[in-house]
Enzyme design. Sequence first.
Site, PDB file in Angstrom:
ATOM      1  N   ARG A  16       2.906   2.948  12.335  1.00 18.96           N
ATOM      2  CA  ARG A  16       2.532   2.935  10.839  1.00 18.96           C
ATOM      3  C   ARG A  16       1.756   3.713  10.257  1.00 18.96           C
ATOM      4  O   ARG A  16       1.095   3.430   8.934  1.00 18.96           O
ATOM      5  CB  ARG A  16       2.309   1.244  10.778  1.00 18.96           C
ATOM      6  CG  ARG A  16       3.443   0.360  11.303  1.00 18.96           C
ATOM      7  CD  ARG A  16       3.220  -0.994  10.710  1.00 18.96           C
ATOM      8  NE  ARG A  16       4.208  -1.716  11.445  1.00 18.96           N
ATOM      9  CZ  ARG A  16       3.894  -2.457  12.438  1.00 18.96           C
ATOM     10  NH1 ARG A  16       2.943  -2.137  13.143  1.00 18.96           N
ATOM     11  NH2 ARG A  16       4.882  -3.209  13.115  1.00 18.96           N
ATOM     12  N   LYS A  48       3.705  15.329   0.651  1.00 19.27           N
ATOM     13  CA  LYS A  48       5.364  14.970   0.865  1.00 19.27           C
ATOM     14  C   LYS A  48       5.529  15.405   2.215  1.00 19.27           C
ATOM     15  O   LYS A  48       5.474  16.525   2.584  1.00 19.27           O
ATOM     16  CB  LYS A  48       6.283  15.880  -0.171  1.00 19.27           C
ATOM     17  CG  LYS A  48       6.383  15.198  -1.439  1.00 19.27           C
ATOM     18  CD  LYS A  48       7.474  16.008  -1.964  1.00 19.27           C
ATOM     19  CE  LYS A  48       7.753  15.400  -3.530  1.00 19.27           C
ATOM     20  NZ  LYS A  48       8.644  16.403  -4.167  1.00 19.27           N
ATOM     21  N   LYS A  97      -0.953  23.269  -8.138  1.00 14.89           N
ATOM     22  CA  LYS A  97      -0.152  22.007  -7.711  1.00 14.89           C
ATOM     23  C   LYS A  97      -1.016  21.158  -7.550  1.00 14.89           C
ATOM     24  O   LYS A  97      -0.655  19.753  -8.336  1.00 14.89           O
ATOM     25  CB  LYS A  97       0.444  22.501  -6.391  1.00 14.89           C
ATOM     26  CG  LYS A  97       1.049  21.458  -5.725  1.00 14.89           C
ATOM     27  CD  LYS A  97       2.105  21.557  -4.920  1.00 14.89           C
ATOM     28  CE  LYS A  97       2.731  20.184  -4.293  1.00 14.89           C
ATOM     29  NZ  LYS A  97       3.527  20.606  -3.109  1.00 14.89           N
ATOM     30  N   ARG A 122       5.154  15.518 -11.842  1.00 10.77           N
ATOM     31  CA  ARG A 122       5.283  16.187 -10.633  1.00 10.77           C
ATOM     32  C   ARG A 122       6.859  16.672 -10.616  1.00 10.77           C
ATOM     33  O   ARG A 122       6.993  17.786  -9.640  1.00 10.77           O
ATOM     34  CB  ARG A 122       5.023  15.137  -9.350  1.00 10.77           C
ATOM     35  CG  ARG A 122       5.308  16.079  -8.044  1.00 10.77           C
ATOM     36  CD  ARG A 122       4.477  15.134  -6.936  1.00 10.77           C
ATOM     37  NE  ARG A 122       4.627  15.877  -5.709  1.00 10.77           N
ATOM     38  CZ  ARG A 122       3.960  15.721  -4.487  1.00 10.77           C
ATOM     39  NH1 ARG A 122       3.221  14.526  -4.474  1.00 10.77           N
ATOM     40  NH2 ARG A 122       4.067  16.603  -3.497  1.00 10.77           N
ATOM     41  N   ASN A 144       9.979  20.746  -9.191  1.00 12.19           N
ATOM     42  CA  ASN A 144      11.418  20.838  -8.713  1.00 12.19           C
ATOM     43  C   ASN A 144      12.003  21.964  -9.557  1.00 12.19           C
ATOM     44  O   ASN A 144      13.283  22.107  -9.089  1.00 12.19           O
ATOM     45  CB  ASN A 144      11.987  19.778  -8.563  1.00 12.19           C
ATOM     46  CG  ASN A 144      11.434  18.584  -7.747  1.00 12.19           C
ATOM     47  OD1 ASN A 144      10.741  19.099  -6.576  1.00 12.19           O
ATOM     48  ND2 ASN A 144      11.344  17.343  -8.231  1.00 12.19           N
ATOM     49  N   HIS A 164      14.950  23.928  -7.753  1.00 19.47           N
ATOM     50  CA  HIS A 164      15.246  23.093  -6.525  1.00 19.47           C
ATOM     51  C   HIS A 164      16.444  22.435  -6.754  1.00 19.47           C
ATOM     52  O   HIS A 164      16.972  21.997  -5.548  1.00 19.47           O
ATOM     53  CB  HIS A 164      14.151  22.370  -5.980  1.00 19.47           C
ATOM     54  CG  HIS A 164      13.038  23.091  -5.635  1.00 19.47           C
ATOM     55  ND1 HIS A 164      12.174  24.141  -6.217  1.00 19.47           N
ATOM     56  CD2 HIS A 164      12.253  23.058  -4.200  1.00 19.47           C
ATOM     57  CE1 HIS A 164      11.291  24.603  -5.488  1.00 19.47           C
ATOM     58  NE2 HIS A 164      11.526  23.939  -3.986  1.00 19.47           N
TER      59      HIS A 164
END
Length: 368
Positions: free
Chosen positions: A124, A146, A230, A246, A250, A253
């Site tokens: 976990r 991520k 970033k 955030r 993208n 993308h």
Amino acid sequence: VPSTLLLRYAPHRAASRVRVARGGLAQLGSEVRRTTGARRAVMVSDPIVAALWAGAAARSLARAGVACDLVVVPAGERSKSARQLAALWQGFGRLGIGRGDTVVALGGGVVGDLAGFAAATWLRGVAWVAAPTSLLAQVDSSVGGKTAIDLASGKNLAGAFHQPRAVVVDPDVLGTLPERHLRAGLAEVAKMGMAVDAALFRRLEVRSDLALARDLDALEDLVVRSIRAKARIVLGDEREREGGRRTALNYGHTLAHALEACLGYRRWLHGEAVAVGMRVAGVLSRDVAGLPESDRARQDALLDRLGLPARIPRLAAGDLLAAMSGDKKARNGRIRWVLTPRMGHASVPRLIPGRRVEAALLEAGARA
Ligand SMILES: NC(=O)c1ccc[n+]([C@@H]2O[C@H](COP(=O)([O-])OP(=O)(O)OC[C@H]3O[C@@H](n4cnc5c(N)ncnc54)[C@H](O)[C@@H]3O)[C@@H](O)[C@H]2O)c1
Ligand SMILES: [Zn+2]
């Protein structure tokens, strides 16, 4: 110039220590000890990176008193799979990796995303440290937490946010990176510039020749600037809230992920798909969001200079539309795109009519 950033995340107080320094791989062990306290690590890598850099990484860990085993997954995007994730879990189990131990990801974005996800899920969640070795991983994927694997139905569909305790970035390892991967990494730098940092875009414009000639000081400079850009964004929106800052990252993308899925994660590199995705996002940004044509042209000229692909490969527009929206009838629906009205100011995703997207895809080379 060595540079150290400490990124603190609210509200759960995860922190990543990001250190960029030429020769910094020699400090991997001390960074692991300092940020995790672990005396035992499992290093995940791919065979190409392991042959070049695992020795230096392991020596640094040993010097810091961290015992280390190496687990290798095949190189390439297709290792971001459930199968390789399960293989890592089994490897961790065999080695008896416990809660106080740590995972070290030595490699590009594939190794980082996969090993980070394995760390997020093992017992976990155990600590992990990223030692990114590709330019793409150094400028983008190793920061922000991520982690994910791909599914046939789409990229990064299963994953977790799990911040690495430390990110140890050594620009010197880029000396062995194949040229095609160097270019693919520069695509993400260009994206970061278009999306959130116009000064970074200009910097890359001015220094693209040095970067392509693999000048390690120039690359270090671009890496530090990209990470700072970033970090600014992800610190304010760690979990990529709906409509949060955030999502701007993208840019390019929506199409990139569809291209990768339609190509079965073969042939094209992620950064190459991003370059074509940016070109189409540039057209839509001009037509829908008011991006000046001169800025769109500047973007494409930089991507050309970096030797990145300009056209969509032989894929049907309908298949790309379906992959973008997860919907077979996408033509009539609307698709989420991150667009930018000005360089460095990408906005939250907008819903663009499928017909308009289809026209842009056809113009970029997709088959009818
Ligand atoms: N997590 C994130 O926020 C995030 C952000 C951007 C991209 N990504 C993901 O990153 C992945 C792409 O990463 P990538 O482009 O680094 O691919 P990659 O991990 O496959 O690395 C590229 C290739 O370069 C080799 N390589 C890496 N470092 C090397 C070195 N120093 N010397 C010689 N060879 C080296 C690797 O063996 C591999 O063959 C994609 O899956 C993408 O979705 C994630
Ligand atoms: Zn990307």
